[in-house]
Structure formats: structure tokens, C-alpha cells
Scaffold this motif. Structure first.
Motif: not given
Length: 214
Positions: A135-144, A197-213
Motif C-alpha cells: 500500500e505504501a508503494f501505491h500511496k501518492p507522493q508529492p512530486p519532488a 541514500h536509503v538503508h533498506s529494501r523497503t526504502e529503495a523500492a518505495m523511492k524507485y516507485r515514486n521515481t517511476q510515477r
């Protein structure tokens, strides 16, 4: 040989986990520490491969201790140990860099399986927590928009590995898909963590998903 450290303020439970580790083939007991403060001092010196971390510690919590240890030792594999399925705390621990979690009532076989899972790139967790991660992967994040100096440049291989990681594949599965050794995948993941600049698989995956959006 996998070296395993334990951070647990309950001496009885800590010694019980110690006996499980000592009776596990290919595992070596690295130390038992009674607080987050002690762990922050001893773990960087001993450098165990895996740490079983009590989530509710007096003083510095297991979550905070995990986050600080992962900053100093990105490759450290931390499994949270908790009494209840406290979803919010467990999810915060995963974001802090933990690889998964165990309930304190877990059997010796479940403890051994969790240690093996994280060493192979897996993430032992319940279906409920896995669902929170998805669910966190799909949660909308503000564009940065990052300045040019902060833009991340991943190699083709690193991008392939990150894509598989975001799909939930373990290191062993990624290695098989790309015809690589598990150790090579680990080396690539360390570079990916450093670049993102992450420390876990979860952080890396979430950051990647946000980048893909974006």
C-alpha cells in the motif's frame, strides 16, 4: 557461517534466542546486548551479519537503534522481535531499515528460517505487514524535483535489480533472473542504497516507485 547478535532487555528471552542461534548449523553467536545504547556501541565493533532486535527497548527504542545502526552499517540485516503484531511499529521499523520481524512466541524453527531468509535476501513478515508495504508503494507522493547535483544515475544492471526488488523478489530470485551470483546482487544493492541514500529494501523500492510515477 552467519554471525548473529541479539538485542533484548529480557534476559530469559535473550538467552533463549542465544541457545537457538548456538544450536543452528552455519550460525555463530556474536553477542547479547541488553539495550539500544549498548547495541549502538557494540554492534559496530563486533559487526554481526544479522541482529535480532527487540522492538520495545528501554531508552533508545529498537526502531531508533536500527535506523542509527543502518546508517553506520548499511549491510547489517536486522530482524525485529516483538510481542504483538503492532502494525504501525513494525512498519516504522521496516522503513528504518529492518528486513522483517519475528513474534517473541516464534518457535526455534521459525527463528532459524527467518535468519536464513534474510541471508538469502528475503523479508520475513506477515501477510498484513506485507500488504502495508504494498500500500505504501501505491500511496501518492508529492512530486519532488531534485537539483542536478542530487540526481541519481543508476547503471542498467542496477536499474534491473531495483525493478526486481520493487516486485518483492529476494536476492536469490534476482540472481537467478539475471544469471548472477547472490553475492554480486548484494554488491549491486549496496551501491544502489548508497546512490539513493536509503538503508533498506523497503526504502529503495518505495523511492524507485515514486521515481517511476514521475
Amino acid at each position: 557461517m552467519t554471525t548473529v547478535g541479539i538485542v533484548e532487555d529480557n534476559l530469559g528471552l535473550g538467552e533463549s534466542l542465544q541457545r537457538v542461534v548456538e544450536s543452528t548449523p552455519d550460525c555463530e553467536f556474536a553477542g547479547l546486548w541488553r539495550s539500544g545504547e549498548e547495541a549502538l556501541h557494540k554492534v559496530p565493533v563486533v559487526k554481526p551479519d544479522v541482529v535480532l532486535m527487540d522492538i520495545n527497548l528501554p531508552g533508545i527504542s529498537g526502531i531508533e537503534a536500527t535506523a542509527r545502526l543502518k546508517q553506520d552499517i548499511p549491510g547489517l540485516l536486522v530482524i525485529m522481535v516483538t510481542v504483538y503484531r503492532d502494525h504501525d511499529k513494525i512498519f516504522d521499523a521496516l522503513k528504518a531499515g529492518a528486513c522483517g520481524y519475528l513474534l517473541k512466541r516464534s518457535s526455534p524453527a521459525e527463528v532459524r528460517r527467518a535468519i536464513q531468509d534474510v541471508r538469502e535476501g528475503g523479508a520475513p513478515m506477515s501477510a498484513e505487514i506485507a500488504r502495508r508495504v504494498v500500500e505504501a508503494f501505491h500511496k501518492p507522493q508529492p512530486p519532488a524535483i531534485a537539483p542536478a547535483s542530487e540526481q541519481v544515475h543508476l547503471s542498467k544492471r542496477e536499474t534491473e535489480i531495483l525493478e526486481f526488488l520493487s516486485q518483492g523478489l529476494a536476492n536469490k530470485e534476482i540472481a537467478e533472473r539475471l544469471t548472477l551470483s547472490v553475492e554480486t546482487v548484494r554488491v549491486h544493492l549496496k551501491r544502489i542504497y548508497d546512490k539513493l541514500h536509503v538503508h533498506s529494501r523497503t526504502e529503495a523500492a518505495m523511492k524507485y516507485r515514486n521515481t517511476q510515477r514521475g
